[in-house]
Each structure stands twice: as C-alpha cells, then as structure tokens.
Design a protein around this motif. Sequence first.
Motif, PDB file in Angstrom:
ATOM      1  N   ASN A  28       0.984  -1.067   0.244  1.00  0.00           N
ATOM      2  CA  ASN A  28      -0.115  -0.082   0.031  1.00  0.00           C
ATOM      3  C   ASN A  28       0.752   1.294   0.121  1.00  0.00           C
ATOM      4  OD1 ASN A  28      -2.869  -1.308  -0.153  1.00  0.00           O
ATOM      5  ND2 ASN A  28      -2.582  -1.023   2.479  1.00  0.00           N
ATOM      6  N   THR A  29       1.826   1.489  -0.556  1.00  0.00           N
ATOM      7  CA  THR A  29       3.282   2.526  -0.576  1.00  0.00           C
ATOM      8  C   THR A  29       3.406   3.005  -2.188  1.00  0.00           C
ATOM      9  OG1 THR A  29       3.710   1.694   0.956  1.00  0.00           O
ATOM     10  CG2 THR A  29       4.937   3.439  -0.347  1.00  0.00           C
ATOM     11  N   VAL A  30       3.136   4.025  -2.999  1.00  0.00           N
ATOM     12  CA  VAL A  30       3.808   4.474  -3.738  1.00  0.00           C
ATOM     13  C   VAL A  30       4.990   5.597  -3.790  1.00  0.00           C
ATOM     14  CG1 VAL A  30       3.233   6.110  -5.320  1.00  0.00           C
ATOM     15  CG2 VAL A  30       1.797   4.774  -4.106  1.00  0.00           C
ATOM     16  N   TYR A  31       5.636   5.098  -4.503  1.00  0.00           N
ATOM     17  CA  TYR A  31       7.105   5.643  -4.778  1.00  0.00           C
ATOM     18  C   TYR A  31       7.403   6.783  -4.898  1.00  0.00           C
ATOM     19  CZ  TYR A  31       7.793   1.269  -1.693  1.00  0.00           C
ATOM     20  OH  TYR A  31       7.626   0.408  -0.668  1.00  0.00           O
ATOM     21  N   LEU A  32       8.842   7.004  -4.886  1.00  0.00           N
ATOM     22  CA  LEU A  32       9.280   8.822  -6.169  1.00  0.00           C
ATOM     23  C   LEU A  32      10.363   8.311  -5.275  1.00  0.00           C
ATOM     24  CD1 LEU A  32       8.987  10.742  -8.121  1.00  0.00           C
ATOM     25  CD2 LEU A  32       8.780  12.269  -6.244  1.00  0.00           C
ATOM     26  N   GLN A  33      10.791   8.142  -6.644  1.00  0.00           N
ATOM     27  CA  GLN A  33      12.821   7.711  -6.311  1.00  0.00           C
ATOM     28  C   GLN A  33      13.180   8.813  -6.858  1.00  0.00           C
ATOM     29  OE1 GLN A  33      14.892   5.453  -5.007  1.00  0.00           O
ATOM     30  NE2 GLN A  33      16.234   6.700  -5.532  1.00  0.00           N
ATOM     31  N   MET A  34      13.919   9.315  -6.530  1.00  0.00           N
ATOM     32  CA  MET A  34      14.516  10.815  -7.141  1.00  0.00           C
ATOM     33  C   MET A  34      16.074  10.344  -6.909  1.00  0.00           C
ATOM     34  SD  MET A  34      12.502  14.145  -5.693  1.00  0.00           S
ATOM     35  CE  MET A  34      13.327  13.191  -3.448  1.00  0.00           C
TER      36      MET A  34
END
Length: 114
Positions: A75-81
Amino acid sequence: VQLQASGGGLVQAGGSLRLSCAYSGSIFGIAAWGWYRQAPGKQRELVALITTRGTTDYADSVKGRFTISRDAAKNTVYLQMNSLKPEDTAVYYCNARRGLNDNWGQGTLVTVSS
C-alpha cells in the motif's frame, strides 16, 4: 483514502532520495497516484503520475532522473529521485485521484544543496 508521505530531507546536488507515500482506507475508484511539488513562491506542479494500470508520466524537468512506482502489497507509492538538482528543492505531496476529486497527503520537504 488517507495518504502519509515520508522520506524527504537534505541532500547534496547529484544525490538521491526515495519518497514514500503510504495509503490506507478505500482505494475503490482511485484512477491514478501522483507526486506533486511546490517550491517557495511557485505553484504546485505535477512531478510524476502512475495509473492503476501502471502507466507512468513525468514532468519534462524530471524525466530520466525520477521514477514513480507502486507496491500494492505494501500500500505504498514511491518516488525514486536521482541526480537531484537545487531546483528540485520543494515540498513534495502525494496525491490520489478519484474521478474529479483529489486526495492529498501532508507534504515532505526535499532540500537539495549546491
């Protein structure tokens, strides 16, 4: 749906951070998940978007550097920067869109030093 963003911090230019957006509650009708950012004195802008089918879209300014993903089991959305730049400094917000309605989490501050 409730959203909780985390992972912001201070990083040097060229460095990396991964933001997380944990969600809870009903996701029925959610069509897309997104990350937005708002820098001081500027309007909030879309950074990255992922639909429930997995289609992604990015702002031109982050293409090739940022990656959005979703782990439905967690239940997680990620943003790899990656390759962060000082102009990426902003408060980052996660978003879930259901029809014409937007659900927002609290922001997480990302500061990139030169």
